[in-house]
Design an enzyme around this catalytic site. Structure first.
Site, PDB file in Angstrom:
ATOM      1  CB  CYS A  12       0.393  -3.509 -11.902  1.00 11.27           C
ATOM      2  SG  CYS A  12       2.091  -3.846 -12.364  1.00 11.27           S
TER       3      CYS A  12
ATOM      4  CG  HIS B  31       1.961   2.190  -8.039  1.00 17.34           C
ATOM      5  ND1 HIS B  31       2.035   2.505  -9.382  1.00 17.34           N
ATOM      6  CD2 HIS B  31       2.615   1.005  -7.890  1.00 17.34           C
ATOM      7  CE1 HIS B  31       2.716   1.563 -10.007  1.00 17.34           C
ATOM      8  NE2 HIS B  31       3.074   0.649  -9.148  1.00 17.34           N
TER       9      HIS B  31
ATOM     10  CD  GLU C 295       6.751   0.665 -12.073  1.00 12.29           C
ATOM     11  OE1 GLU C 295       5.685   1.296 -12.038  1.00 12.29           O
ATOM     12  OE2 GLU C 295       6.883  -0.406 -12.721  1.00 12.29           O
TER      13      GLU C 295
ATOM     14  CG  HIS D  64       7.692   0.083  -7.903  1.00  9.75           C
ATOM     15  ND1 HIS D  64       8.188  -1.148  -8.247  1.00  9.75           N
ATOM     16  CD2 HIS D  64       6.408   0.106  -8.362  1.00  9.75           C
ATOM     17  CE1 HIS D  64       7.250  -1.841  -8.899  1.00  9.75           C
ATOM     18  NE2 HIS D  64       6.162  -1.102  -8.980  1.00  9.75           N
TER      19      HIS D  64
ATOM     20  CG  HIS E  37       2.797  -3.294  -6.297  1.00  3.51           C
ATOM     21  ND1 HIS E  37       1.581  -3.154  -6.926  1.00  3.51           N
ATOM     22  CD2 HIS E  37       3.707  -2.789  -7.160  1.00  3.51           C
ATOM     23  CE1 HIS E  37       1.755  -2.615  -8.116  1.00  3.51           C
ATOM     24  NE2 HIS E  37       3.032  -2.373  -8.280  1.00  3.51           N
TER      25      HIS E  37
ATOM     26  CG  ASP F  62      10.312   9.147   0.527  1.00  2.00           C
ATOM     27  OD1 ASP F  62      10.368   8.058  -0.065  1.00  2.00           O
ATOM     28  OD2 ASP F  62      10.968   9.398   1.557  1.00  2.00           O
ATOM     29  CG  HIS F  63       8.419   6.582   3.378  1.00  4.21           C
ATOM     30  ND1 HIS F  63       9.566   6.838   2.689  1.00  4.21           N
ATOM     31  CD2 HIS F  63       8.708   5.531   4.185  1.00  4.21           C
ATOM     32  CE1 HIS F  63      10.522   6.004   3.078  1.00  4.21           C
ATOM     33  NE2 HIS F  63      10.021   5.196   3.978  1.00  4.21           N
TER      34      HIS F  63
END
Lengths: 134, 134, 134, 134, 134, 134
Positions: free
Chosen positions: F32, F13, F123, F40, F38, F78-79
């Site tokens: 951010c 994100h 996070e 998490h 980047h 996810d991913h």
């Protein structure tokens, strides 16, 4: 005597080989090859193996080790896209294995060669690698 | 086959060399040298390496190992000031490295020499040492 | 919406009431009353309860919250003896409960009153308190 | 380069030797010998040691490794009674040591022999074994 | 002010209703209904909510709380089969929810009624319940 | 009685408002806001509050809850890159707060309204939010 310092960094990445088709990439790397990247909280332990200094009782000053890890690794890769932002991964697929090798090489040139070093790197709660040099 | 038992103890300590000036101690040991002590939750893993006994399926009886660790280590150091209360650290700076060596020596004399032993000791979530003897 | 930031600090302390005899202190506080102090790795979560700002998507900027916690709490108490070094505990027995109250009061005066705050403080892996104000 | 995958399974077991009396079993195995079984959340790490494939950046495809561990180990032993349900433990006391040996043997026959493998198995937060073959 | 103490116990159990067929039990409870039991490392947090005693700085003496939890709960259920060995579960299916209710009822009768109590019980790393009374 | 199920997902994100300049975004969102994303390892706990069904001893069948969370949340995010791949975040900055709100809204429409639901989302090891609806 081995001693470690733990640091974390949060990065985006994607696994794919540019010379392969999208289908081949998907077949080999699964959802790790999705085009718009995903990311992880990487947890890094740097282990240093050496003699205890009889004057200080330290193998290595952990404050110094922390500063090396932060300036050379975590500040460099944190909140970055390993594929797009980090020249260290040009031509290298950022698998956990390859990230560990890149970290080992960077730190090997910064930490006194009288110490052996070992990289423990976890990508998720379920996946971890250990690399101690070639 | 290696097997470990984990125990914890909470102690105060301070890092300093009496023959050094306060300035030198502060320079070398940083805030770990502050005069009135600070403390940690130490987490200790004692690893024992040996053959599996075919009768019991045990390398070592973990109940016995637990009792040795508790009586020799955790009950001795828990809620104590390592510098002031523990004669084991007379003349020894209680760094994590030195605490691991002291623990290894105590346990080496209490655990059957047919077993190799290894001490894993963490001082904080970020610092850990491993010591397997000289 | 509640959001938290976690920080840690390592301190020495001792539980005792000066107006009580040593026997009474030992009876009430057990080994926590030992005279030469012991210590802990305190893990602190500061929870802030408020509305999400529609412009930023934040309840509170975690970078700001982190800086307040570090300057007001963790840098103040880390590597200190709560009984001897910290005027905040003059006349106050540094139980986990009282440390949480002291932290809550300090942070209450530094964090905008439109936010409710809650302190989660763990002393060991087995003991934890939650305090949300009087 | 070593890489690991973590999986968990929840099983019942009991430690006892049928040719011993109940008294002898209780003396040797303590409450682990109670007749009606008890159980654990086993946490398994399978470590694979090998070369990094220069094409993929993988030592071994973790998706494949996960599928082997799940089909051969966790789906086989999860929610089962190791003593009563699992023929792999016929004549074998299911101590953590012996469970690790059984797992190692099963996986050794399923994972390419060019890789060394190591089993890390924890029975509780306090007990763990490592087995890397005979 | 809320304070908690954490203890663990390892038990076997099975979920099934005797008046249902095996098929119905399997349909409702899945592999938790397998006939020969499985088990878990239960992690219990007992939270006590009350005023801080100004003399001691304690809500409740954690040593006392620990002794109550150990004698009433963990020593009673540890290494036991909840279905077969524990009369507290006669006619009660030992789901995590029901175990928490049983624990709450036992402790409610042993802890001063001026305190509210809350039970946090985890069965695995992925499942947890909170019960604070009816 | 409250019960939770934990699942994880790994996403990329970036925090930024398109109508702001890069400088303003960097000032408000810090690193951010870096342009190439980047990521998490998000850890999600879904808490469900309701009555215990006297027939099953369940508040809710955790297998059903797991399947809802996986199909509606973890398999969806996810991913993935939350900004680029997920239409649920169109016009929404994917802060932890906003991700929790999006998850709450999706699950609120899938879980029986007789249950209250609460989202716990972390996070990193240091940051966590709790959201229980508007």
């Amino acid at each position: 005597m081995k001693i470690c310092r733990r640091e974390t960094f949060n990065s985006a990445h994607r696994l794919f080989r540019p010379e392969w088709s999208d289908e081949k990439n998907l077949e080999v790397f699964g959802k790790c090859s999705y085009p718009n990247y995903h990311g992880h909280n990487y947890a890094l332990e740097v282990w240093v193996d050496g003699e205890v200094n009889p004057e200080t009782g330290f193998v290595i000053d952990l404050k110094t080790l922390k500063e090396i890890i932060q300036s050379e690794i975590s500040h460099r890769f944190d909140h970055r896209n390993l594929n797009l932002d980090c020249k260290e991964f040009e031509g290298i697929i950022p698998t956990t294995e390859n990230i560990a090798i890149v970290i080992w090489k960077i730190l090997r040139s910064k930490i006194d060669s009288k110490f052996q070093i070992e990289i423990h790197l976890s990508e998720t709660e379920k996946n971890k690698v250990v690399y101690s040099g070639d």
